[in-house]
Design a protein around this motif. Structure first.
Motif, PDB file in Angstrom:
ATOM      1  N   MET A   1       0.837  -1.207   0.000  1.00  0.00           N
ATOM      2  CA  MET A   1       0.000   0.000   0.000  1.00  0.00           C
ATOM      3  C   MET A   1       0.868   1.252   0.000  1.00  0.00           C
ATOM      4  SD  MET A   1      -3.154   0.527  -0.133  1.00  0.00           S
ATOM      5  CE  MET A   1      -4.200   1.951  -0.015  1.00  0.00           C
ATOM      6  N   ILE A   2       1.837   1.255   0.851  1.00  0.00           N
ATOM      7  CA  ILE A   2       2.694   2.445   0.881  1.00  0.00           C
ATOM      8  C   ILE A   2       3.641   2.410  -0.301  1.00  0.00           C
ATOM      9  CG2 ILE A   2       4.536   3.577   2.149  1.00  0.00           C
ATOM     10  CD1 ILE A   2       3.158   2.784   4.654  1.00  0.00           C
ATOM     11  N   ASP A   3       3.752   3.514  -0.940  1.00  0.00           N
ATOM     12  CA  ASP A   3       4.581   3.581  -2.134  1.00  0.00           C
ATOM     13  C   ASP A   3       6.037   3.740  -1.720  1.00  0.00           C
ATOM     14  OD1 ASP A   3       5.446   3.712  -4.609  1.00  0.00           O
ATOM     15  OD2 ASP A   3       4.590   5.666  -5.102  1.00  0.00           O
ATOM     16  N   ASN A   4       6.721   2.648  -1.712  1.00  0.00           N
ATOM     17  CA  ASN A   4       8.106   2.700  -1.274  1.00  0.00           C
ATOM     18  C   ASN A   4       9.086   2.724  -2.430  1.00  0.00           C
ATOM     19  OD1 ASN A   4       7.907   2.904   1.438  1.00  0.00           O
ATOM     20  ND2 ASN A   4       7.907   0.717   1.816  1.00  0.00           N
ATOM     21  N   THR A   5       8.577   2.895  -3.621  1.00  0.00           N
ATOM     22  CA  THR A   5       9.458   2.809  -4.780  1.00  0.00           C
ATOM     23  C   THR A   5      10.270   4.083  -4.949  1.00  0.00           C
ATOM     24  OG1 THR A   5       7.597   3.559  -6.045  1.00  0.00           O
ATOM     25  CG2 THR A   5       8.062   1.224  -6.093  1.00  0.00           C
ATOM     26  N   VAL A   6      11.402   3.945  -5.581  1.00  0.00           N
ATOM     27  CA  VAL A   6      12.195   5.123  -5.890  1.00  0.00           C
ATOM     28  C   VAL A   6      12.113   5.382  -7.392  1.00  0.00           C
ATOM     29  CG1 VAL A   6      13.776   5.024  -3.967  1.00  0.00           C
ATOM     30  CG2 VAL A   6      14.253   3.700  -6.000  1.00  0.00           C
ATOM     31  N   VAL A   7      12.252   6.632  -7.736  1.00  0.00           N
ATOM     32  CA  VAL A   7      12.129   7.025  -9.132  1.00  0.00           C
ATOM     33  C   VAL A   7      13.506   6.978  -9.781  1.00  0.00           C
ATOM     34  CG1 VAL A   7      11.477   8.890 -10.670  1.00  0.00           C
ATOM     35  CG2 VAL A   7      10.189   8.491  -8.589  1.00  0.00           C
ATOM     36  N   ILE A   8      13.541   6.450 -10.966  1.00  0.00           N
ATOM     37  CA  ILE A   8      14.800   6.420 -11.702  1.00  0.00           C
ATOM     38  C   ILE A   8      14.616   7.188 -12.983  1.00  0.00           C
ATOM     39  CG2 ILE A   8      16.527   4.922 -12.719  1.00  0.00           C
ATOM     40  CD1 ILE A   8      15.993   2.989 -10.714  1.00  0.00           C
ATOM     41  N   SER A   9      15.480   8.118 -13.240  1.00  0.00           N
ATOM     42  CA  SER A   9      15.369   8.886 -14.473  1.00  0.00           C
ATOM     43  C   SER A   9      16.738   9.430 -14.825  1.00  0.00           C
ATOM     44  CB  SER A   9      14.371  10.033 -14.303  1.00  0.00           C
ATOM     45  OG  SER A   9      14.882  10.962 -13.394  1.00  0.00           O
ATOM     46  N   THR A  10      16.814   9.995 -16.004  1.00  0.00           N
ATOM     47  CA  THR A  10      18.077  10.598 -16.396  1.00  0.00           C
ATOM     48  C   THR A  10      18.222  11.945 -15.692  1.00  0.00           C
ATOM     49  OG1 THR A  10      16.897  11.417 -18.303  1.00  0.00           O
ATOM     50  CG2 THR A  10      18.346   9.556 -18.654  1.00  0.00           C
ATOM     51  N   HIS A  13      18.095  15.792 -11.828  1.00  0.00           N
ATOM     52  CA  HIS A  13      17.083  15.257 -10.940  1.00  0.00           C
ATOM     53  C   HIS A  13      16.297  16.344 -10.237  1.00  0.00           C
ATOM     54  CE1 HIS A  13      18.890  11.456 -11.797  1.00  0.00           C
ATOM     55  NE2 HIS A  13      20.060  11.929 -11.454  1.00  0.00           N
ATOM     56  N   VAL A  14      16.708  17.564 -10.418  1.00  0.00           N
ATOM     57  CA  VAL A  14      15.911  18.671  -9.879  1.00  0.00           C
ATOM     58  C   VAL A  14      15.403  19.483 -11.058  1.00  0.00           C
ATOM     59  CG1 VAL A  14      16.893  18.851  -7.591  1.00  0.00           C
ATOM     60  CG2 VAL A  14      18.042  19.943  -9.486  1.00  0.00           C
ATOM     61  N   ARG A  15      14.212  19.980 -10.932  1.00  0.00           N
ATOM     62  CA  ARG A  15      13.605  20.749 -12.013  1.00  0.00           C
ATOM     63  C   ARG A  15      13.125  22.088 -11.460  1.00  0.00           C
ATOM     64  NH1 ARG A  15      11.728  18.039 -16.659  1.00  0.00           N
ATOM     65  NH2 ARG A  15      13.204  16.398 -17.108  1.00  0.00           N
ATOM     66  N   LYS A  98      -6.338  16.946 -17.437  1.00  0.00           N
ATOM     67  CA  LYS A  98      -4.951  16.775 -17.047  1.00  0.00           C
ATOM     68  C   LYS A  98      -4.022  17.559 -17.964  1.00  0.00           C
ATOM     69  CE  LYS A  98      -1.988  13.020 -15.573  1.00  0.00           C
ATOM     70  NZ  LYS A  98      -1.642  11.638 -15.858  1.00  0.00           N
TER      71      LYS A  98
END
Lengths: 357, 637
Positions: A1-10, A13-15, A98
């Motif tokens: 239930m708790i979203d424990n995933t980490v985001v991976i991207s190029t 990492h700050v926008r 959206k």
């Protein structure tokens, strides 16, 4: 239930916290002073035979609503909202909300503000549908339109309803009907006679007693919007200034040649700039991201060429031609972009060395 | 010399530098890890070739992989130990690298080279090569190659800009090791035969500028705070006014050599102590870090170990959970006492990151009575407490992430360690070792009161801890008396906060902090670093930081259509047109992308992507274009 995933991207990492929607919201806010000025100056329009009330409000509401609705309907059809026995309708609506980025609101506001007070609501409606459906959505929606939707809509309306609705719209040579309204069009005097009419520069700046399109008359209101846009860094401060300066000097030069055989009257500089829709076009329409060049060099070319073209067209047609100029320049933008590419940092040195060899 | 202002360069962005996390943390030695895994690909060129065998004992500083080719560099062991394994693995950046695993044997023998006193230029060059020094700024270009330029140079520039947000390793190094950096710079200058040494420091580090001003032979240039001020071309331009030509031109072609301050420090150590490059300073920072630090870390340390040394990832430390039933008089004053569970439990790791804690012979205590009910046995399967006779289950599941737990041993280490301490008042359970969790999932079978004992360690960030529940995606707080942990960041280590809530209905609830979850784990800086999928990666010579970013700072946003606003071109420090690159790259025309976007001159600083209001993935397009152009170029040859 708790979203424990980490985001991976190029990277990065700050926008920056700035979005298309935010920018368009800023443009809407910047247009509000002009809209208020329109309400004040054109709330009551006396046409002689009949009196029109609340025209600016009607036009604004019509245009904004029509633009948003057209965009929605187009999106709904294109994304298959009617398909599968309308089962997807809810999803498509959510999808639309959206991606809704206020661009159609901006277009609607600009269309309304560049209409004359005598324009009827159904004319505004047709113009708005044309602007969004044909000019914007047919080409791929936000960011893909070739020409400015508002300017094109204005041109279409001008050609379609020209003699009835647009006689008083800051258009010099057809001006006699301008006398119908309170106060004469200043532009007509400038273009026909080469001197300023009864209106002073201050009148032109504030918009008092000036006849013209509802949002274009008060330079003060536009100036407030301009300052806001500059502070929020939506537009570059030098762009409208460059455009107006070049335009003013070209107009002074041209009027010197045209009327008083080589007598250049610099006092006509400000009246030329402040008459007609030049200021509004410079701040809100030439600076449209989508249809202006991307690079700085291209932008310089674009604004200078646009200003000279506007001055020329104004003199030789005797019409208020900002919208036409915007359309013409918009079509040239891909060409400008292709040839006006900045040299990368450090390029110059390499070139010198080549010459040395 | 007195600091002077640098020249202005067009472009650049101003991200919030957020250096306040770790700016004040002094350099600290991290204890040697149990195992290090040292990649052989530590520099820009070809990976080094391993020269050790499995089972071989190595000393600290011993050569374990030999450079292969001119722009490759030697790799040295960072600890004393035995070579366990040499195998290929996928590294953090996605490439396959060969890793040499060395198991620590606790010895502290060094295999350093003999120190040099008053060395000549040739000696210094040889030493830099022998010590395996590479540029520590990020690219990992071997320093030995850099200080042997093809063209004559007259200036050495030290890069102390550190323009990446969050990172403070160079800042601390400049503050604490000023003299060593200056000496290292002098050695490099001697090797190069140059007189002028310039150091560029960003204006947000006035303390460092003041530190370098007393040296007469160092020209200090104060740089405007701007990203990418530390880019080689930008730095050379702002400090000397010279422009470096497009690739393959190097700074040396313009008569300058740029070295990072950390590299200068490494050179100093190599010359004066004969120390090889096997450790470096890195910053552990970010909103989700419990205890931001600047650490001396051995080469090949696991990121997991670094995070653990910094007290975890900012999540709450749960000391105990106490569940009291209100309804039944039988359970009224009976607390589940976890303290007795320690000796006889077993734990299993489930596939979905939950742990199963099984306890066979636990005891129950009545309130205020230290005599255990020996005859009562409870079973605790997977965080599931059940009293056999009455069939009244109490569930709790401890969830953790993003760690990968492989065996029960790890579970014991990181998850639950229970002690034999007696109950303190109402405290039914006290975990002796902190349990570092992001959130605890508590399934309440019936109405009861749940009390959680929580502390934040030496946490310097503000946190709140409370119960909440999820409605779809929305998190709703349900505790009124939530604990504000470290509101001023000054609380002592051992403060334990008590958060209690009376649950009236059965259901699944969560307990946790609000800001603690890391959303993105980054190796390197936030502008150019690599996002990690887990903590099981190892540091390189060029790893300058480990960052745990929270949701607020690292939100992944979906791109919207390009507006042609030109904001990417406006801020491009290389005066390129990233939007053109992306436009043509999406159309598959990479040659046009490179031509109209100027991609091949790109330094990949990421400023365009940072600045894009439509959140376009410009950097990806640029990298793709570069890769495709490299392929095209290869075909032509």
């Amino acid at each position: 239930m708790i979203d424990n995933t980490v985001v991976i991207s190029t990277p990065p990492h700050v926008r920056k916290k700035r979005s298309t929607k935010g920018i368009m919201g800023d443009v809407c806010i910047a247009l509000i002073p002009a809209a208020i000025a329109a309400m004040i100056f054109f709330w009551k329009v006396d046409l002689g035979e009949k009196v029109l009330y609340a025209q600016p409000l009607i036009l604004l509401l019509t245009c904004v609503f029509t633009c948003v609705a057209t965009e929605f309907v187009y999106f709904f059809i294109a994304k298959g909202g009617f398909g599968n026995k309308c089962k997807n309708a809810g999803t498509v609506c959510k999808l639309w909300w959206k991606q809704f980025d206020l661009t159609s609101v901006v277009t609607g506001m600009i269309i309304a503000l560049i209409l004359p007070p005598t324009a009827m609501w159904y004319e505004a409606l047709i113009g708005s549908i044309f602007a969004i459906a044909i000019v914007k959505m047919f080409f791929g929606g936000t960011g893909k339109n070739l020409v400015n939707p508002a300017a094109t809509a204005r041109v279409v309306m001008f050609l379609s309803f020209s003699l009835t609705a647009y006689a008083a719209a800051n258009i010099g040579s057809l001006i006699d009907s301008g006398e119908v309204l309170t106060g004469a069009t200043n532009l007509s005097y400038l273009l026909k006679e080469g001197h300023v009419s009864k209106l002073s520069v201050l009148d032109l700046f504030l918009g008092t007693g000036v006849n013209g399109c509802i949002g274009e008359t008060s330079a003060l209101a536009i100036l407030i919007g301009y300052i806001y846009l500059c502070v929020r860094k939506v537009i570059k401060w030098w762009q409208p200034l460059l455009f107006l300066t070049v335009f003013g000097f070209s107009a002074v030069l041209l009027s010197g040649f045209y009327f008083d055989s080589y007598k250049f009257d610099i006092t006509l500089f400000l009246p030329h700039i402040l008459s007609g829709g030049a200021v509004f076009a410079a701040v809100f329409m030439f600076t449209d991201y989508v249809t202006s060049p991307k690079g700085v060099i291209g932008q310089l070319v674009y604004y200078i060429a646009g200003a000279v073209l506007l001055a020329l067209l104004r003199f030789f047609t005797g019409l208020e031609t900002a919208s036409f100029v915007i359309m013409i320049m918009n079509i040239l933008v891909p060409l400008i972009d292709r040839y006006c590419i900045r040299k990368p940092f450090g390029y110059v040195k390499e070139k010198k060395q080549k010459e040395g060899k | 010399m007195k600091a002077v202002r640098g020249k202005y360069f067009f472009g650049g962005v101003h991200p919030n530098d957020r250096k306040y996390f770790s700016k004040a943390a002094p350099l600290e030695y991290m204890p040697e890890p149990e195992v290090v895994a040292i990649s052989t690909a530590q520099s820009l060129g070809r990976p080094a070739l391993p020269v050790v065998e499995i089972g071989q004992e190595v000393k600290r500083g011993e050569l374990i992989a030999k450079a292969d080719g001119p722009i490759s560099s030697d790799v040295f062991s960072s600890i004393c130990g035995m070579v366990e394994e040499i195998k290929e693995e996928i590294a953090a950046n996605g490439t396959v690298e060969k890793f040499i695993y060395i198991k620590n044997n606790g010895k502290t023998d060094n295999a350093h080279l003999p120190p040099l006193s008053s060395p000549t230029a040739e000696e210094i060059k040889a030493r830099i090569k022998d010590a395996g020094i590479v540029g520590l700024g990020g690219a990992g270009f071997p320093t030995a190659v850099k200080i042997s330029p093809r063209t004559p140079v007259d200036t050495l520039i030290l890069n102390g800009a550190e323009c990446e947000p969050y990172l403070t390793c160079d800042h601390r190094l400049m503050l604490e090791k000023t003299d060593e950096i200056v000496r290292g710079a002098r050695y490099i200058a001697t090797a190069l035969g140059v007189k002028t040494i310039i150091i560029g420091i960003e204006a947000n580090k006035p303390d460092c500028i003041a530190k370098f001003e007393p040296y007469d032979d160092i020209k200090v240039v104060m740089l405007k705070k701007k990203y990418p001020m530390g880019g080689e071309k930008q730095l050379v331009y702002v400090t000397t006014g010279r422009r470096i030509g497009l690739p393959p031109k190097l700074p040396a072609d313009s008569g300058v050599v740029v070295q990072n301050v950390a590299t200068a420090f490494a050179v100093c150590e190599a010359v004066e102590q004969g120390k090889q490059l096997y450790e470096r300073v890195l910053t552990v920072s970010g909103g989700a870090t419990a205890n931001p630090k600047n650490l001396w870390v051995k080469l090949g340390t696991k990121v997991q170990d670094i995070i653990d040394y910094c007290d975890g990832d900012g999540s709450l430390d749960v000391y105990g959970i106490d569940i009291t039933f209100d309804e039944s008089s039988v359970y009224k004053d009976i607390h589940f006492k976890a303290s007795e569970l320690y000796d006889n439990y077993s734990a299993e790791f489930d596939s979905d990151n939950t742990y199963t804690l099984k306890v066979d012979n636990a005891n129950l205590y009545s309130n205020g009575d230290d005599v255990p009910f020996k005859d009562v046995t409870i079973k605790v399967p997977v965080g599931y407490v059940k009293r056999d006779e009455k069939n009244s289950p109490i569930d709790y599941v401890v969830k953790k992430s993003p760690r990968k737990i492989e065996n029960t041993q790890t579970v014991m280490d990181y998850c639950v360690k229970l002690s034999g301490e007696a109950a303190i008042g109402q405290v039914g359970a006290k975990f002796n070792t902190k349990v570092m969790v992001n959130a605890i999932e508590i399934t309440v079978p019936t109405a009861c009161t749940v009390t959680v004992y929580v502390g934040s360690g030496k946490n310097k960030t503000k946190q709140t801890a409370n119960f909440y529940k999820f409605d779809g995606t929305l998190k709703t707080n349900i505790t009124k008396n939530k604990a504000n942990i470290n509101p001023d960041g000054s609380d002592a280590d051992d403060t334990i906060y008590v958060v209690s809530h009376k649950f009236k209905v059965a259901g699944t609830y969560y307990f946790g902090g609000e800001t603690a979850q890391p959303r993105k784990v980054i190796q390197g800086g936030p502008m150019t670093g690599v996002a990690l999928s887990n903590y099981d990666v190892y540091t390189h010579k060029t790893t300058s930081g480990v960052l745990l970013l929270t949701d607020a700072c690292a939100a992944a946003e979906n791109p919207t259509p390009c507006l042609n606003c030109g904001k990417c071109a406006d801020i491009c420090p290389m005066h390129l047109m990233p939007m053109n690159t992306e436009f043509y790259a999406l159309a598959g025309d990479y040659a046009a992308a490179a031509k109209y976007g100027g991609t091949l001159a790109c330094i990949e600083c990421g400023a365009c992507t940072y600045n894009c209001p439509a959140k376009r993935p410009l950097m990806q397009a640029i990298r793709r274009t570069k890769a495709e152009m490299r392929k095209l170029g290869g075909q032509k040859k």
